[in-house]
Write an enzyme that holds these catalytic residues in place. Structure first.
Site, PDB file in Angstrom:
ATOM      1  N   ASN A   9       0.868  -1.178   0.000  1.00 43.24           N
ATOM      2  CA  ASN A   9       0.000   0.000   0.000  1.00 43.24           C
ATOM      3  C   ASN A   9       0.907   1.230   0.000  1.00 43.24           C
ATOM      4  O   ASN A   9       1.518   1.552   1.018  1.00 43.24           O
ATOM      5  CB  ASN A   9      -0.893  -0.025   1.249  1.00 43.24           C
ATOM      6  CG  ASN A   9      -1.720   1.253   1.392  1.00 43.24           C
ATOM      7  OD1 ASN A   9      -1.760   2.076   0.481  1.00 43.24           O
ATOM      8  ND2 ASN A   9      -2.374   1.406   2.534  1.00 43.24           N
ATOM      9  N   LYS A  11       0.124   4.287  -0.225  1.00 42.59           N
ATOM     10  CA  LYS A  11      -0.496   5.485   0.378  1.00 42.59           C
ATOM     11  C   LYS A  11      -0.255   6.693  -0.542  1.00 42.59           C
ATOM     12  O   LYS A  11      -0.206   6.513  -1.759  1.00 42.59           O
ATOM     13  CB  LYS A  11       0.034   5.691   1.800  1.00 42.59           C
ATOM     14  CG  LYS A  11      -0.138   4.403   2.630  1.00 42.59           C
ATOM     15  CD  LYS A  11       0.052   4.587   4.092  1.00 42.59           C
ATOM     16  CE  LYS A  11      -0.146   3.227   4.784  1.00 42.59           C
ATOM     17  NZ  LYS A  11      -0.079   3.318   6.232  1.00 42.59           N
ATOM     18  N   HIS A  95      -9.572   1.044   4.881  1.00 44.81           N
ATOM     19  CA  HIS A  95      -8.271   1.190   5.555  1.00 44.81           C
ATOM     20  C   HIS A  95      -8.445   2.113   6.767  1.00 44.81           C
ATOM     21  O   HIS A  95      -9.241   3.056   6.722  1.00 44.81           O
ATOM     22  CB  HIS A  95      -7.250   1.771   4.579  1.00 44.81           C
ATOM     23  CG  HIS A  95      -5.854   1.745   5.131  1.00 44.81           C
ATOM     24  ND1 HIS A  95      -5.390   2.716   5.986  1.00 44.81           N
ATOM     25  CD2 HIS A  95      -4.854   0.858   4.979  1.00 44.81           C
ATOM     26  CE1 HIS A  95      -4.141   2.414   6.324  1.00 44.81           C
ATOM     27  NE2 HIS A  95      -3.792   1.298   5.734  1.00 44.81           N
ATOM     28  N   GLU A  97      -6.826   4.511   7.837  1.00 44.11           N
ATOM     29  CA  GLU A  97      -6.645   5.951   7.582  1.00 44.11           C
ATOM     30  C   GLU A  97      -7.908   6.542   6.951  1.00 44.11           C
ATOM     31  O   GLU A  97      -8.241   7.703   7.184  1.00 44.11           O
ATOM     32  CB  GLU A  97      -5.397   6.171   6.709  1.00 44.11           C
ATOM     33  CG  GLU A  97      -4.123   5.990   7.528  1.00 44.11           C
ATOM     34  CD  GLU A  97      -2.930   5.450   6.772  1.00 44.11           C
ATOM     35  OE1 GLU A  97      -2.903   5.522   5.530  1.00 44.11           O
ATOM     36  OE2 GLU A  97      -2.007   4.933   7.440  1.00 44.11           O
ATOM     37  N   GLU A 168      -5.046  -4.869  10.548  1.00 41.76           N
ATOM     38  CA  GLU A 168      -4.024  -3.851  10.733  1.00 41.76           C
ATOM     39  C   GLU A 168      -4.287  -3.105  12.037  1.00 41.76           C
ATOM     40  O   GLU A 168      -5.111  -2.178  12.062  1.00 41.76           O
ATOM     41  CB  GLU A 168      -4.054  -2.852   9.578  1.00 41.76           C
ATOM     42  CG  GLU A 168      -3.814  -3.465   8.220  1.00 41.76           C
ATOM     43  CD  GLU A 168      -3.312  -2.426   7.224  1.00 41.76           C
ATOM     44  OE1 GLU A 168      -2.207  -2.610   6.718  1.00 41.76           O
ATOM     45  OE2 GLU A 168      -4.005  -1.437   6.983  1.00 41.76           O
ATOM     46  N   GLY A 174       2.774   2.559  10.679  1.00 42.39           N
ATOM     47  CA  GLY A 174       3.698   3.679  10.514  1.00 42.39           C
ATOM     48  C   GLY A 174       4.398   4.095  11.793  1.00 42.39           C
ATOM     49  O   GLY A 174       5.015   5.158  11.861  1.00 42.39           O
ATOM     50  N   SER A 213       3.709  -1.916  10.176  1.00 42.17           N
ATOM     51  CA  SER A 213       5.171  -1.942  10.322  1.00 42.17           C
ATOM     52  C   SER A 213       5.795  -3.290   9.958  1.00 42.17           C
ATOM     53  O   SER A 213       6.734  -3.733  10.622  1.00 42.17           O
ATOM     54  CB  SER A 213       5.567  -1.519  11.734  1.00 42.17           C
ATOM     55  OG  SER A 213       5.146  -0.187  11.991  1.00 42.17           O
ATOM     56  N   GLY A 234       3.096  -1.080   4.192  1.00 45.70           N
ATOM     57  CA  GLY A 234       3.069   0.340   3.856  1.00 45.70           C
ATOM     58  C   GLY A 234       4.462   0.816   3.475  1.00 45.70           C
ATOM     59  O   GLY A 234       4.967   0.520   2.389  1.00 45.70           O
ATOM     60  N   GLY A 235       5.108   1.523   4.391  1.00 49.71           N
ATOM     61  CA  GLY A 235       6.405   2.153   4.132  1.00 49.71           C
ATOM     62  C   GLY A 235       7.421   1.258   3.428  1.00 49.71           C
ATOM     63  O   GLY A 235       8.073   1.690   2.460  1.00 49.71           O
TER      64      GLY A 235
HETATM   65  P1  13P Z   1       3.224   0.587   7.550  1.00 46.11           P
HETATM   66  O1  13P Z   1       3.759  -0.723   7.008  1.00 46.11           O
HETATM   67  O2  13P Z   1       3.935   1.786   7.004  1.00 46.11           O
HETATM   68  O3  13P Z   1       3.117   0.559   9.028  1.00 46.11           O
HETATM   69  O4  13P Z   1       1.710   0.706   6.995  1.00 46.11           O
HETATM   70  C1  13P Z   1       0.826  -0.343   7.153  1.00 46.11           C
HETATM   71  C2  13P Z   1      -0.398  -0.069   6.391  1.00 46.11           C
HETATM   72  O5  13P Z   1      -1.194   0.776   6.767  1.00 46.11           O
HETATM   73  C3  13P Z   1      -0.630  -0.819   5.153  1.00 46.11           C
HETATM   74  O6  13P Z   1      -1.913  -0.633   4.671  1.00 46.11           O
END
Ligand code: 13P
Length: 253
Positions: A9, A11, A95, A97, A168, A174, A213, A234-235
């Site tokens: 993802n 983002k 999600h 967010e 999640e 994050g 993470s 994510g990251g």
């Molecule tokens: P991170 O891996 O950056 O923590 O993000 C997780 C996420 O929200 C994937 O959808």
């Protein structure tokens, strides 16, 4: 045997130049495994580029969100059918967010889930508790309510036969904090059990990804858990080498 999924993802990250570099690196370097799928979720504006660069490769692509309506006067929104036009097969739904920053409540998430299905997309339904909810001992209640909203609207578990679930924990997104493999496994098993009460076959086939993470350093331990069927990253999915290593650590399961 469930096929694992490593999904990225992105983002709100990337430029045409960085997308070109990342997807070129991934397609050139990926050593495809029969037991693991790779999916990337770029921002909408890069979907055409993703389609161009990924068509014919083993890497699939999807959107991060869809509108809660099919079409009409909804300025700034993008529908499920629009993203299907870019050969997307997947979309993230609900999600955390979207839930926390854009006010997406269970009903809206459920509506989006059904619109994704109608457009023949595979929804990746995200559930997870906040830190406060975990500290209050409400984790199971919260994720089970989030999944329940979908099961209720869908009138059973059948719609989950072409869907993916992602657990999640919001406090792990994050932040560098990760749920321990045991903490994640407990919730994954509970979610599968919730579906199994309605339809054991679908529950057995359902892929439940862990997100929050995920890094090379923790991926293998998480994916070794019996009910963790891969990761929503994510990251670490923005770095081709890191993402590839996470993909390879799923192979060992
Ligand atoms: P991170 O891996 O950056 O923590 O993000 C997780 C996420 O929200 C994937 O959808």
């Amino acid at each position: 045997m469930r096929k694992l999924i490593i999904a990225g993802n992105w983002k709100m990250h990337g430029t045409r130049t960085s997308v070109q570099a990342l997807l070129t690196d991934l397609t050139k370097q990926l050593i495809v495994s029969d037991s693991v799928e790779m999916i990337v979720f770029p921002p909408f504006v890069f979907l055409e580029q993703a389609q161009r660069l990924l068509e014919g490769s083993a890497i699939k692509w999807g959107a991060q969100n869809i509108a809660a309506e099919q079409s009409g006067a909804f300025t700034g929104e993008i529908s499920a059918t629009m993203i299907s036009d870019f050969a997307c097969q997947y979309t993230l739904i609900g999600h955390s967010e979207r839930r926390s920053l854009y006010g997406e409540v269970d009903d809206m998430v459920a509506k989006k889930f059904m619109l994704a299905k109608q457009a023949r997309l595979t929804p990746v339904l995200c559930v997870g508790e906040t830190l406060i909810e975990r500290e209050k001992g409400l984790t199971q209640q919260v994720v089970s309510r989030q999944l329940g909203a979908i099961l209720q609207l869908a009138g059973g578990a059948e719609n989950l036969s072409q869907a993916i679930l992602a657990y999640e924990p919001v406090w792990a997104i994050g932040t560098g904090l990760t749920a321990t493999p045991e903490q994640a496994q407990e919730i994954h098993a509970m979610l599968r059990q919730q579906v199994a009460q309605l339809n054991p076959t679908i529950a057995q086939q359902l892929r439940i990804l862990y997100g929050g993470s995920v890094k090379v350093a923790n991926a293998k331990a998480l994916f070794s858990m019996p009910d963790i069927d891969g990761g929503l990253v994510g990251g670490a999915s923005l770095d081709a080498q890191e993402f590839l290593q996470i993909y390879y650590s799923a192979q060992a399961k």
